[in-house]
Write a protein that holds these residues in place. Structure first.
Motif, PDB file in Angstrom:
ATOM      1  N   GLU A  80       1.617  -2.802 -13.598  1.00 37.54           N
ATOM      2  CA  GLU A  80       2.441  -1.669 -14.017  1.00 37.54           C
ATOM      3  C   GLU A  80       2.698  -0.712 -12.860  1.00 37.54           C
ATOM      4  N   TYR A  81       1.647  -0.346 -12.134  1.00 41.85           N
ATOM      5  CA  TYR A  81       1.822   0.602 -11.038  1.00 41.85           C
ATOM      6  C   TYR A  81       2.529  -0.038  -9.853  1.00 41.85           C
ATOM      7  N   TRP A  82       2.317  -1.326  -9.643  1.00 47.10           N
ATOM      8  CA  TRP A  82       3.027  -2.031  -8.574  1.00 47.10           C
ATOM      9  C   TRP A  82       4.520  -2.043  -8.863  1.00 47.10           C
ATOM     10  N   GLU A  83       4.884  -2.293 -10.110  1.00 43.55           N
ATOM     11  CA  GLU A  83       6.299  -2.310 -10.501  1.00 43.55           C
ATOM     12  C   GLU A  83       6.933  -0.934 -10.316  1.00 43.55           C
ATOM     13  N   LYS A  84       6.205   0.111 -10.663  1.00 47.15           N
ATOM     14  CA  LYS A  84       6.735   1.475 -10.544  1.00 47.15           C
ATOM     15  C   LYS A  84       6.645   2.012  -9.121  1.00 47.15           C
ATOM     16  N   ALA A  85       5.902   1.342  -8.269  1.00 50.21           N
ATOM     17  CA  ALA A  85       5.649   1.799  -6.892  1.00 50.21           C
ATOM     18  C   ALA A  85       5.020   3.191  -6.888  1.00 50.21           C
ATOM     19  N   LYS A  86       4.089   3.390  -7.802  1.00 52.16           N
ATOM     20  CA  LYS A  86       3.364   4.657  -7.889  1.00 52.16           C
ATOM     21  C   LYS A  86       1.866   4.409  -7.711  1.00 52.16           C
ATOM     22  N   PHE A  87       1.167   5.445  -7.285  1.00 53.82           N
ATOM     23  CA  PHE A  87      -0.262   5.300  -7.046  1.00 53.82           C
ATOM     24  C   PHE A  87      -1.056   5.779  -8.265  1.00 53.82           C
ATOM     25  N   LEU A 240       4.771  20.610   9.114  1.00 51.37           N
ATOM     26  CA  LEU A 240       4.453  19.238   8.717  1.00 51.37           C
ATOM     27  C   LEU A 240       5.126  18.884   7.399  1.00 51.37           C
ATOM     28  N   THR A 241       5.810  17.744   7.356  1.00 49.32           N
ATOM     29  CA  THR A 241       6.306  17.196   6.096  1.00 49.32           C
ATOM     30  C   THR A 241       6.055  15.692   6.091  1.00 49.32           C
ATOM     31  N   ALA A 242       5.856  15.140   4.889  1.00 49.46           N
ATOM     32  CA  ALA A 242       5.672  13.696   4.733  1.00 49.46           C
ATOM     33  C   ALA A 242       6.424  13.257   3.487  1.00 49.46           C
ATOM     34  N   THR A 243       7.290  12.271   3.638  1.00 54.31           N
ATOM     35  CA  THR A 243       8.106  11.788   2.525  1.00 54.31           C
ATOM     36  C   THR A 243       7.919  10.287   2.351  1.00 54.31           C
ATOM     37  N   LYS A 244       7.984   9.839   1.122  1.00 57.43           N
ATOM     38  CA  LYS A 244       7.714   8.453   0.776  1.00 57.43           C
ATOM     39  C   LYS A 244       8.826   7.509   1.250  1.00 57.43           C
ATOM     40  N   ILE A 245       8.440   6.358   1.790  1.00 58.02           N
ATOM     41  CA  ILE A 245       9.373   5.288   2.121  1.00 58.02           C
ATOM     42  C   ILE A 245       9.633   4.476   0.856  1.00 58.02           C
ATOM     43  N   GLU A 246      10.880   4.376   0.463  1.00 56.57           N
ATOM     44  CA  GLU A 246      11.241   3.684  -0.772  1.00 56.57           C
ATOM     45  C   GLU A 246      11.632   2.232  -0.502  1.00 56.57           C
ATOM     46  N   ASN A 247      11.731   1.461  -1.588  1.00 53.52           N
ATOM     47  CA  ASN A 247      12.330   0.123  -1.596  1.00 53.52           C
ATOM     48  C   ASN A 247      11.506  -0.943  -0.863  1.00 53.52           C
ATOM     49  N   LYS A 248      10.191  -0.764  -0.807  1.00 49.35           N
ATOM     50  CA  LYS A 248       9.338  -1.808  -0.240  1.00 49.35           C
ATOM     51  C   LYS A 248       9.198  -2.967  -1.222  1.00 49.35           C
ATOM     52  N   GLN A 255       1.399   4.420  -0.810  1.00 48.98           N
ATOM     53  CA  GLN A 255       2.431   5.420  -0.551  1.00 48.98           C
ATOM     54  C   GLN A 255       2.603   5.579   0.965  1.00 48.98           C
ATOM     55  N   ASN A 256       3.401   4.686   1.555  1.00 52.67           N
ATOM     56  CA  ASN A 256       3.729   4.802   2.976  1.00 52.67           C
ATOM     57  C   ASN A 256       4.749   5.911   3.171  1.00 52.67           C
ATOM     58  N   GLY A 257       4.608   6.652   4.255  1.00 52.46           N
ATOM     59  CA  GLY A 257       5.485   7.785   4.439  1.00 52.46           C
ATOM     60  C   GLY A 257       6.031   7.946   5.844  1.00 52.46           C
ATOM     61  N   LYS A 397       2.891 -10.986  -6.777  1.00 55.64           N
ATOM     62  CA  LYS A 397       2.468  -9.715  -6.203  1.00 55.64           C
ATOM     63  C   LYS A 397       1.675  -9.946  -4.916  1.00 55.64           C
ATOM     64  N   ALA A 398       0.739 -10.890  -4.953  1.00 54.34           N
ATOM     65  CA  ALA A 398      -0.047 -11.207  -3.767  1.00 54.34           C
ATOM     66  C   ALA A 398       0.836 -11.762  -2.657  1.00 54.34           C
ATOM     67  N   PHE A 399       1.815 -12.581  -3.029  1.00 55.72           N
ATOM     68  CA  PHE A 399       2.752 -13.165  -2.072  1.00 55.72           C
ATOM     69  C   PHE A 399       3.467 -12.056  -1.297  1.00 55.72           C
ATOM     70  N   CYS A 400       3.936 -11.053  -2.016  1.00 56.68           N
ATOM     71  CA  CYS A 400       4.641  -9.935  -1.383  1.00 56.68           C
ATOM     72  C   CYS A 400       3.683  -9.018  -0.628  1.00 56.68           C
ATOM     73  N   ASP A 401       2.511  -8.759  -1.198  1.00 59.24           N
ATOM     74  CA  ASP A 401       1.556  -7.844  -0.567  1.00 59.24           C
ATOM     75  C   ASP A 401       1.024  -8.385   0.751  1.00 59.24           C
ATOM     76  N   LEU A 402       0.960  -9.702   0.873  1.00 60.92           N
ATOM     77  CA  LEU A 402       0.425 -10.291   2.095  1.00 60.92           C
ATOM     78  C   LEU A 402       1.353 -10.085   3.291  1.00 60.92           C
ATOM     79  N   GLU A 403       2.650  -9.965   3.041  1.00 60.29           N
ATOM     80  CA  GLU A 403       3.604  -9.861   4.149  1.00 60.29           C
ATOM     81  C   GLU A 403       3.364  -8.631   5.034  1.00 60.29           C
ATOM     82  N   PRO A 404       3.223  -7.434   4.491  1.00 61.67           N
ATOM     83  CA  PRO A 404       2.913  -6.302   5.379  1.00 61.67           C
ATOM     84  C   PRO A 404       1.551  -6.422   6.055  1.00 61.67           C
TER      85      PRO A 404
END
Length: 440
Positions: A80-87, A240-248, A255-257, A397-404
């Motif tokens: 669920e959280y992977w699909e939403k890209a939320k922590f 200082l500002t930090a913004t989320k990188i979308e569309n991973k 939350q990469n920023g 999910k593991a297939f995609c997570d392994l790439e980075p």
């Protein structure tokens, strides 16, 4: 459905939609009752060569504690959280209770684990969810290790480490920049000395945990010495500002920023006194690569466990998939990879414990293990067929997570060149023409 020639094809009149358009998806257990989804995580089945026999009682205890927590607390929510890209911030206290943050650090509220215990913990987190393991790794093996083991003052250790060890505060580690990834030593973010502190200007990218971190370890080039220095920057610091990188497509929970520093003032007390060149940064990376090497081990363990159960549950042509020769061959190849990866990772830990590990050792471990993990996860994708593209069954999910993970902490190619330089004595990071020009 009637297709309109309107300028916006997505705007379809409500009356033209089916009566069931937009209904919530069926729960996967109802839609596909023949196999159990990863929300009910499969039992561990990958320790074929009885790796547990090589672990101390403390290391076995850490492994089981982390495994139990991840299967109980994270597995049911990860898709669920992977699909939403939320922590899932509510799991941070549960991770804190495991007492793994800080890994091998002794004192300051840290657990003082063996390097093997810390590595096994990293694998057990990644076995269920690679994003959670990256969250822990950035916080612990990069930020905390930088502050205590190699670069921080005693005052900084006392001030920051106790709350970081309990996950009451969260840290990130900012080295990579938009123009400098593999070539990180050429970074452009600057640190200019002023009265009472430093002014930081520049930009960082791909920084995990950065959008919500309480403590940011940031590297910048000293404008006076032209060397790399390190700084502890607190959240909400002016400039200082930090913004989320979308569309991973991978590690979507992380939350990469993008970090922007515009004349951010950092007091003298928050400069890391042990960072005076890029070589000091490399010391941290060499150690953290051990932990990164254990991430693909853990991912492969989880993928194997999932396939092992799935092939017994799923039936086609009147027989479970496990009964087919081709499937058994792929499963055995996956199992062999896991045994080899685990033993290479274990040996890397022992070299480190005995003071014998070199940068080439760490780089070969990370690059080779992540390469074999890619093969393992791809085989798992094949075994699950259509369900191999659903996050519900872990493999996609593991297939995609392994790439980075294959890319960060040194790409496969860069880590291969680190080892290649060590065994040949010849550096080949730059094209020959550039090397020749630099000597002129």
């Amino acid at each position: 459905m009637t297709v309109r020639s309107a300028s916006n094809q997505d705007e379809i009149e409500t009356k033209e939609r089916s009566s069931y358009f937009g209904l919530p998806a069926l729960d996967v257990s109802l839609a596909f009752p023949q196999a159990t989804p990863a929300s009910i995580f499969p039992p561990s089945a990958s320790d074929y060569y009885q790796f547990d026999d090589l672990l101390t009682p403390e290391e076995k205890d850490v492994r089981l504690r982390v495994r139990e927590c991840m299967e109980k607390e994270v597995a049911p929510i990860m898709a669920e959280y992977w699909e939403k890209a939320k922590f899932p911030f509510h799991i941070i206290p549960k991770l804190g209770a495991l007492r793994i943050a800080g890994g091998t650090i002794k004192g300051y509220g840290c657990p003082g684990l063996s390097i093997t215990a810390s590595a096994v913990a990293s694998a057990e987190v990644a076995r269920v969810d690679a994003s959670c393991s990256t969250f822990v790794l950035v916080h612990s093996s990069l930020a905390m290790l930088t502050i205590v083991a190699l670069c921080g003052s005693e005052a900084q250790k006392q001030k920051y480490l106790p709350s970081l060890a309990e996950f009451k505060t969260v840290a990130c580690w900012a080295l990579t920049e938009p123009d400098y990834g593999s070539d990180a030593s050429a970074l452009r973010t600057t640190a200019t000395k002023v009265e009472g502190g430093w002014i930081l200007d520049g930009q960082k990218r791909w920084i995990g945990n950065s959008t919500f971190a309480d403590v940011l370890v940031i590297f910048a080039r000293n404008t006076t010495t032209n060397q790399i220095n390190g700084f502890i920057v607190k959240k909400n610091a002016p400039g200082l500002t930090a913004t989320k990188i979308e569309n991973k497509i991978g590690l979507r929970i992380v939350q990469n920023g993008d970090i922007l520093l515009k004349k951010a003032f950092i007091p003298d007390e928050d400069r890391l006194p042990g960072v005076n060149s890029f070589q000091d940064t490399n010391k941290v990376l060499a150690v953290s690569r051990i932990m990164v090497a254990w991430q693909p081990i853990g991912i492969s363990m989880g993928v194997y466990d999932m396939c092992h159960r799935y092939l017994k549950e799923r039936k086609q042509f009147g027989a479970p998939l496990a009964a087919f020769q081709l499937n058994q061959e792929k499963l055995v190849r996956m199992l062999g990879n896991v045994q080899a990866m685990t033993l290479v990772g274990w040996r890397l830990c022992k070299l480190y414990e005995n003071g014998k590990m070199t940068p080439g050792h760490a780089s070969l471990g990370k690059s080779w293990i992540s390469l074999k993990a890619r093969e393992t996860v791809a085989l798992g994708r094949e075994l699950l067929g259509g369900n191999g593209i659903l996050a519900d069954f872990l493999i996609a999910k593991a297939f995609c997570d392994l790439e980075p993970i294959y890319t960060y902490e040194g790409t496969y190619d860069i880590n291969s060149l680190v080892t290649g330089r060590e065994i040949t004595g010849v550096a080949s990071f730059k094209p020959a023409a550039l090397r020749q020009r630099s000597r002129m």
